[in-house]
Structures are given as structure tokens and as C-alpha cells.
Scaffold this motif. Sequence first.
Motif, short mmCIF file in Angstrom:
data_model
loop_
_atom_site.label_atom_id
_atom_site.label_comp_id
_atom_site.label_asym_id
_atom_site.label_seq_id
_atom_site.Cartn_x
_atom_site.Cartn_y
_atom_site.Cartn_z
N UNK A 154 -16.50 -13.49 -4.29
CA UNK A 154 -17.85 -13.74 -4.56
C UNK A 154 -18.10 -14.16 -6.35
N UNK A 155 -18.94 -14.82 -6.86
CA UNK A 155 -18.88 -15.26 -8.07
C UNK A 155 -19.78 -13.89 -8.94
N UNK A 156 -20.36 -12.93 -7.98
CA UNK A 156 -21.08 -11.95 -8.71
C UNK A 156 -20.06 -11.09 -9.21
N UNK A 157 -18.59 -10.99 -8.73
CA UNK A 157 -17.70 -10.14 -9.21
C UNK A 157 -16.82 -10.79 -10.14
N UNK A 158 -16.52 -12.06 -10.02
CA UNK A 158 -15.63 -12.89 -10.85
C UNK A 158 -16.26 -13.70 -11.79
N UNK A 159 -17.39 -14.03 -11.67
CA UNK A 159 -18.10 -15.28 -12.35
C UNK A 159 -17.92 -15.20 -13.97
N UNK A 160 -18.04 -14.20 -14.64
CA UNK A 160 -18.10 -14.24 -15.97
C UNK A 160 -16.77 -13.55 -16.34
N UNK A 161 -15.71 -13.87 -15.74
CA UNK A 161 -14.44 -13.31 -16.17
C UNK A 161 -13.51 -14.40 -16.55
N UNK A 162 -12.20 -14.10 -17.07
CA UNK A 162 -11.21 -14.89 -17.07
C UNK A 162 -10.49 -15.51 -15.90
N UNK A 163 -10.85 -14.53 -14.84
CA UNK A 163 -9.95 -14.89 -13.57
C UNK A 163 -10.87 -15.36 -12.54
N UNK A 164 -11.95 -16.19 -12.81
CA UNK A 164 -12.93 -16.64 -12.09
C UNK A 164 -12.22 -17.63 -10.97
N UNK A 165 -11.13 -18.31 -11.56
CA UNK A 165 -10.60 -19.24 -10.83
C UNK A 165 -9.20 -18.66 -10.41
N UNK A 166 -8.57 -18.55 -9.13
CA UNK A 166 -7.38 -17.72 -8.94
C UNK A 166 -6.12 -18.44 -9.39
N UNK A 167 -6.26 -19.47 -9.69
CA UNK A 167 -4.74 -20.24 -10.03
C UNK A 167 -4.89 -20.82 -11.35
N UNK A 168 -5.80 -20.36 -12.26
CA UNK A 168 -5.97 -20.50 -13.53
C UNK A 168 -6.12 -19.32 -14.38
N UNK A 169 -5.98 -19.19 -15.94
CA UNK A 169 -6.23 -17.99 -16.43
C UNK A 169 -5.02 -17.31 -16.61
N UNK A 170 -5.10 -16.04 -17.09
CA UNK A 170 -4.08 -15.29 -17.35
C UNK A 170 -3.09 -14.64 -16.21
N UNK A 171 -3.83 -14.30 -15.26
CA UNK A 171 -3.04 -13.83 -13.99
C UNK A 171 -3.11 -14.85 -12.74
N UNK A 172 -2.86 -16.12 -13.35
CA UNK A 172 -2.86 -17.33 -12.34
C UNK A 172 -1.52 -16.99 -11.55
N UNK A 173 -1.65 -17.14 -10.25
CA UNK A 173 -0.35 -17.11 -9.27
C UNK A 173 -0.12 -15.54 -9.01
N UNK A 174 -0.62 -14.51 -9.44
CA UNK A 174 -0.15 -13.15 -9.45
C UNK A 174 -0.80 -12.56 -8.16
N UNK A 175 -1.94 -13.07 -7.57
CA UNK A 175 -2.16 -12.55 -6.20
C UNK A 175 -3.50 -11.85 -6.54
N UNK A 176 -4.39 -11.53 -5.50
CA UNK A 176 -5.60 -11.11 -5.41
C UNK A 176 -5.56 -9.48 -6.27
N UNK A 177 -4.66 -8.67 -5.78
CA UNK A 177 -4.80 -7.45 -6.35
C UNK A 177 -4.66 -7.14 -7.92
N UNK A 178 -3.54 -8.01 -8.29
CA UNK A 178 -3.44 -8.06 -9.88
C UNK A 178 -4.46 -8.73 -10.42
N UNK A 179 -5.06 -9.56 -10.16
CA UNK A 179 -6.22 -10.52 -10.81
C UNK A 179 -7.35 -9.39 -10.78
N UNK A 180 -7.68 -8.88 -9.82
CA UNK A 180 -9.02 -8.21 -9.63
C UNK A 180 -8.52 -6.81 -10.44
N UNK A 181 -7.48 -6.28 -10.38
CA UNK A 181 -7.24 -4.90 -11.37
C UNK A 181 -7.38 -5.26 -12.75
N UNK A 182 -7.20 -6.50 -13.14
CA UNK A 182 -7.35 -7.07 -14.61
C UNK A 182 -8.85 -6.94 -15.13
#
Length: 258
Positions: A154-182
Amino acid sequence: MAAGQPPYLRVADDLRRRIGAGEWTVGERLPSRAQLALDYGVGPNVLQKAQERLIIEGLLEGRAGSGTDVRAPRERLRMVRSRHREWRQDSPFRSDMNEQGRRGSWESHSEARVPAPEPIAQRLAIEPGDLCVRTVYEFLADGQPVQLSESWEPMAITGDTPVVLPELGPFAGRGVVERMRSIGVVIETAVEIPRPARATQAQANLLGISLGDLVTEIERTYFDTEGRPVETANIVVPDVRWEIAYEIPIDRQGGTAV
């Protein structure tokens, strides 16, 4: 042979049965295609298509200019689904493949602002049409396709964050758990529902299997500490290559696993 099937599938089923019964053993050459076509009362193209299907399944091996042999069974690998796989300092898939001595990689494509269809909205506890990021993946081991996935967040969770796109940004390729924790979203549980299914043409093309081959579909949803679903995915694993095992932790404080 079952009625109603295409002729090549009926021939393939019977050849599979005869191989399983030991009529031909590993390394033994089958009769010529012309002879088998005559035996089954089909044309040579039907017989060829039946054998090609068994070659894809790994039961037969074609040798240029010297016929078709029974092949030794392919190794069927085990894919372990475990709570621990999400807490390693790398992608869970890549870590899984590393443990098997294989190089894990993937190709992906993300789309933002995709309206959630009804089934996905139900799984994410949002309204149909709410905006999500949809990402499709093709996972590879040593360059060979082993798994497909379609993920929704849901973009309501990630839309305004650096991890909105799973494979771009500082946690690209780290998996959902790591990205969400960030971004302060702590994933506590994952629910997976495996179901047997048959490969669609699109899935077969990507996985290098045949239309209708058996696959395992896994419906996975991640939940945060408040029980809110934060990501859901449809995962497709080809049954001919992988068996799926679940590692279940046991409460050592005296609880009983049912």
C-alpha cells in the motif's frame, strides 16, 4: 489412456507410465519414433511432441542422431521456508541460494499508483482501488529461473518514503522486512498459504516448463506488530524442480505444537 486429452498428452502419459514400470531403464534407448508412432497409431509429429514433453520433465534425454534415452531422475531441490530466513543481512532468496552453493539473483519491474484489485485489497485490509506499488519478480539461481513473484504494497505506508520502490533506494534488494524496518514498520509475522496449481502459459514461458505443469502457488502476507498487513505477494514455484518445506519453531518453555 484418458479420453479427452490431446493425443500427444495421452502418448506422453503412457510413455511415462511404462518408464515408471521399468519397461525401459536409465540409459536405455527407446524404440525409434517411427516404431512408437506405429505402436500408438499416431503420426510422427504427435510422437515427437510427446517425447519433447518428457524431455522437458527430465524423464528422457534426446541425443542428436542416436535416438532418445531414459534419463536419470533430475535432482529435486528443497526450498525451506523459515522465520529465520527474514532476519539475515541480505535478501532472503539470495541467502537461501547461497546456502545451496548457488548464485541467487532476480529481475524485477515496479509500477507505482496501481489501484488494488478486490482480492489484493482484502488481503491488505484496504479499499479496492486504493493505490499500491506492484512489483513483479523473476528469481534466478545460477542464471536459471526458479521462482516468480508478484508483490503488492500500500502506498499509504511507503508512498512518502525513500523505499517506495522495492528495488530502488537505500535498501534495494534487502527484502521486505529490512525495508519496512528502515521506515519504522516492524514486521512481526508472515502468513503463507501454499496451494497446488497448473502453470499458465505466461508462467510456463518464464519458468522454462510446459503449459499445465504442476506448480506450487504461495499466497504470502506480512503483518506488523499491530496486526496490520503491510505487503502481500503471489509466489509461483515449479514443482518439478523444487519441494517446499516449512521449518516450525517449537516453544521450549513447555508449549505444545499442534
